[in-house]
Design a protein around this motif. Structure first.
Motif, PDB file in Angstrom:
ATOM      1  N   TYR A 237       0.815  -1.215   0.000  1.00  0.00           N
ATOM      2  CA  TYR A 237       0.000   0.000   0.000  1.00  0.00           C
ATOM      3  C   TYR A 237       0.848   1.264   0.000  1.00  0.00           C
ATOM      4  N   ASP A 241       0.419   4.291  -2.558  1.00  0.00           N
ATOM      5  CA  ASP A 241       0.209   5.638  -2.033  1.00  0.00           C
ATOM      6  C   ASP A 241       1.181   5.860  -0.874  1.00  0.00           C
ATOM      7  N   TYR A 244      -0.350   6.698   2.544  1.00  0.00           N
ATOM      8  CA  TYR A 244      -1.528   5.932   2.980  1.00  0.00           C
ATOM      9  C   TYR A 244      -1.610   5.825   4.499  1.00  0.00           C
TER      10      TYR A 244
END
Length: 250
Positions: A237, A241, A244
């Motif tokens: 993740y 991003d 995130y």
């Protein structure tokens, strides 16, 4: 106390902890409830439950007291700043401490030497030689004992693998006073996070149900996560991003 011990063992088992596990615990001692000798009881029961082949780890972080204005870290005497249980464990007979001025870890058991001994090689808080980075190599588990899942230092190790833009701050020279009488001076790069709040509770959004368990340990709402899953999903993740697992601070 026998009743507390029996209940604690039962709660650990329901959360998926087994004999021989390698367990890193973040904790709130007060969340466990009020009873005599709380810290000693918790530590003794968990060590016995894990057995001689298992390993109990707790962070003994000192970032609140060891800094640019007070750069001296003493392996034996610098206290932990992350709760009463960790400070009790730091001084418990047989417990060893990894060498790092702000992000040391204490441990006892079968894999303690492997997990702790190389931390001195790192020049950042949670680098590849840190116990946080090594825990997945032994398929370890991370328990959040009554403290919620935001204080997840393992995620710092994940971030150090990926290095999102907010991660690092200034470099500081630290003096390391070791228990063998040796003194070292070493430059470390601290974590930064300037302008950002950590949101590691978002792991719940990305982990599979098999990757964690939720339940109570005595009176403490608790979570156990597989360290391998934290790494696999965390890196996945962050690649999608880099922000995130943080929010911009207000």
């Amino acid at each position: 106390m026998e009743k507390i011990s029996t209940r604690l063992q039962s709660d650990l088992y329901r959360l998926g902890i087994r004999k021989g596990d390698h367990l890193l615990i973040h904790s709130s001692l007060n969340a466990l409830g009020r009873f005599p000798n709380r810290a000693e009881t918790i530590v003794k029961v968990i060590i016995a439950f894990l057995g001689s082949e298992g390993t109990l780890l707790m962070p003994s972080l000192s970032y609140q007291t060891i800094n640019k204005s007070q750069p001296i870290f003493n392996e034996q005497n610098t206290p932990s700043c992350v709760g009463g249980l960790t400070e009790f464990f730091r001084t418990y007979p047989g417990v060893k401490r990894s060498i790092h001025p702000t992000h040391s870890v204490c441990g006892i058991g079968g894999k303690a030497d492997f997990l702790l001994n190389d931390h001195l090689k790192d020049e950042t808080p949670c680098g590849p030689y840190s116990p946080f980075a090594k825990l997945p190599l032994v398929k370890g588990k991370v328990m959040f004992l009554g403290c919620g899942t935001r204080p997840n230092t393992s995620m710092h190790a994940v971030e150090e693998k990926f290095i999102p833009p907010y991660l690092f701050g200034e470099k500081i020279d630290h003096e390391l006073q070791l228990s063998n009488g040796e003194t070292l001076v070493k430059t470390y790069q601290r974590h930064g996070f300037k302008g950002f709040d950590q949101r590691y509770d978002r792991l719940f959004n990305v982990l599979e149900p098999r990757d964690y368990r939720i339940g109570k340990v005595l009176e403490a709402k608790s979570v156990v996560m597989e360290s391998l899953a934290i790494w696999e999903k965390g890196i996945l993740y962050l690649k999608q991003d880099p922000f995130y697992f943080v929010d911009r601070a207000n």
